[in-house]
Scaffold this motif. Structure first.
Motif, PDB file in Angstrom:
ATOM      1  N   VAL A  57      -0.316   7.446  -8.565  1.00 47.05           N
ATOM      2  CA  VAL A  57       0.668   6.456  -8.274  1.00 47.05           C
ATOM      3  C   VAL A  57       2.056   6.922  -8.245  1.00 47.05           C
ATOM      4  N   PRO A  58       2.779   6.756  -6.960  1.00 47.26           N
ATOM      5  CA  PRO A  58       4.018   7.490  -6.774  1.00 47.26           C
ATOM      6  C   PRO A  58       4.921   6.641  -7.633  1.00 47.26           C
ATOM      7  N   PRO A  59       6.069   7.332  -8.209  1.00 46.64           N
ATOM      8  CA  PRO A  59       7.119   6.836  -9.232  1.00 46.64           C
ATOM      9  C   PRO A  59       7.713   5.466  -8.789  1.00 46.64           C
ATOM     10  N   GLU A  60       8.061   5.313  -7.515  1.00 52.10           N
ATOM     11  CA  GLU A  60       8.351   3.945  -6.966  1.00 52.10           C
ATOM     12  C   GLU A  60       7.490   2.775  -7.351  1.00 52.10           C
ATOM     13  N   TRP A  61       6.207   2.988  -7.213  1.00 56.83           N
ATOM     14  CA  TRP A  61       5.144   1.930  -7.519  1.00 56.83           C
ATOM     15  C   TRP A  61       4.929   1.885  -8.753  1.00 56.83           C
ATOM     16  N   HIS A  62       4.935   2.939  -9.719  1.00 56.24           N
ATOM     17  CA  HIS A  62       4.869   2.980 -11.015  1.00 56.24           C
ATOM     18  C   HIS A  62       6.021   2.292 -11.957  1.00 56.24           C
ATOM     19  N   ALA A  63       7.156   2.422 -11.229  1.00 57.54           N
ATOM     20  CA  ALA A  63       8.432   1.395 -11.864  1.00 57.54           C
ATOM     21  C   ALA A  63       8.052  -0.011 -11.459  1.00 57.54           C
ATOM     22  N   TRP A  64       7.368  -0.380 -10.495  1.00 57.97           N
ATOM     23  CA  TRP A  64       7.048  -1.879 -10.110  1.00 57.97           C
ATOM     24  C   TRP A  64       6.131  -2.267 -10.988  1.00 57.97           C
ATOM     25  N   LEU A  65       4.966  -1.412 -11.159  1.00 60.00           N
ATOM     26  CA  LEU A  65       3.782  -1.889 -11.999  1.00 60.00           C
ATOM     27  C   LEU A  65       4.099  -1.980 -13.488  1.00 60.00           C
ATOM     28  N   HIS A  66       5.098  -1.343 -14.115  1.00 62.54           N
ATOM     29  CA  HIS A  66       5.892  -1.495 -15.247  1.00 62.54           C
ATOM     30  C   HIS A  66       6.668  -2.420 -15.553  1.00 62.54           C
ATOM     31  N   HIS A  67       7.048  -3.310 -14.488  1.00 63.39           N
ATOM     32  CA  HIS A  67       8.227  -4.108 -14.465  1.00 63.39           C
ATOM     33  C   HIS A  67       9.691  -3.603 -14.899  1.00 63.39           C
ATOM     34  N   THR A  68       9.777  -2.197 -14.364  1.00 64.54           N
ATOM     35  CA  THR A  68      10.895  -1.606 -14.427  1.00 64.54           C
ATOM     36  C   THR A  68      11.882  -2.190 -13.322  1.00 64.54           C
ATOM     37  N   VAL A  69      11.159  -2.381 -12.243  1.00 63.88           N
ATOM     38  CA  VAL A  69      12.001  -3.107 -11.065  1.00 63.88           C
ATOM     39  C   VAL A  69      11.224  -4.331 -10.672  1.00 63.88           C
ATOM     40  N   ASP A  70      12.129  -5.172 -10.003  1.00 66.09           N
ATOM     41  CA  ASP A  70      11.526  -6.521  -9.529  1.00 66.09           C
ATOM     42  C   ASP A  70      10.918  -6.551  -8.458  1.00 66.09           C
ATOM     43  N   ASP A  71      11.213  -6.042  -7.499  1.00 66.54           N
ATOM     44  CA  ASP A  71      10.980  -5.751  -6.207  1.00 66.54           C
ATOM     45  C   ASP A  71       9.866  -4.641  -5.945  1.00 66.54           C
ATOM     46  N   ALA A  72       8.904  -4.955  -4.961  1.00 72.94           N
ATOM     47  CA  ALA A  72       8.026  -3.939  -4.872  1.00 72.94           C
ATOM     48  C   ALA A  72       8.521  -3.180  -3.663  1.00 72.94           C
ATOM     49  N   LYS A 100       0.945  -1.362  -0.034  1.00 76.24           N
ATOM     50  CA  LYS A 100       0.016   0.187  -0.140  1.00 76.24           C
ATOM     51  C   LYS A 100       0.756   1.372  -0.010  1.00 76.24           C
ATOM     52  N   ASP A 101       0.591   2.375  -0.587  1.00 82.01           N
ATOM     53  CA  ASP A 101       1.537   3.499  -0.785  1.00 82.01           C
ATOM     54  C   ASP A 101       0.622   4.243   0.321  1.00 82.01           C
ATOM     55  N   GLN A 102       1.253   5.715   0.426  1.00 83.65           N
ATOM     56  CA  GLN A 102       1.072   6.811   1.167  1.00 83.65           C
ATOM     57  C   GLN A 102      -0.496   7.467   0.751  1.00 83.65           C
ATOM     58  N   VAL A 120       7.664  -2.054  -0.743  1.00 82.45           N
ATOM     59  CA  VAL A 120       7.074  -1.988   0.389  1.00 82.45           C
ATOM     60  C   VAL A 120       7.573  -1.401   1.442  1.00 82.45           C
ATOM     61  N   HIS A 121       8.882  -1.279   1.833  1.00 83.67           N
ATOM     62  CA  HIS A 121       9.665  -0.609   2.694  1.00 83.67           C
ATOM     63  C   HIS A 121       9.838   0.732   2.503  1.00 83.67           C
TER      64      HIS A 121
END
Length: 113
Positions: A48-63, A19-21, A65-66
């Protein structure tokens, strides 16, 4: 897919990730590659914050969450404020009163030959 269809798919095949802020909840498909978000309130992609956007679009593998480490010069993420009372209204905007400074004469209009 409709909202009801998305919620059914989420219940049936979704695995909660975080979950995001802003209260948006993020999911991934159990055993699959699909990733999606259920928005808190009206669906607006700019929420959608940038870090979650990257995860949604498979730019990064790890969500994220921290959370992620932010640089001191980075600004806080803001959704698109167009159409709200908080939208940017430059000087001279009709929404701001419509008064602009007079022309200074340094503009030359284009004329076709």
């Amino acid at each position: 897919m409709s909202l009801i269809g998305t919620k059914l798919f989420t219940w049936w095949k979704g695995e909660a990730v975080g979950k995001d802020q802003f209260g948006n909840r993020y999911f991934r498909e159990k055993g699959g590659r699909r990733r999606w978000v259920l928005f808190n309130g009206l669906p607006e992609a700019s929420k959608v914050p940038p870090e979650w956007h990257a995860w949604l679009h498979h730019t990064v593998d790890d969500a994220p969450v921290h959370g992620v480490e932010h640089k001191p010069w980075e600004k806080e993420h803001l959704p698109n404020l167009s159409g709200t009372p908080f939208a940017y209204k430059p000087p001279g905007s009709v929404a701001r009163g419509g008064h602009r400074p007079h022309a200074t004469g340094d503009y030359q209009a284009w004329q076709p030959e």
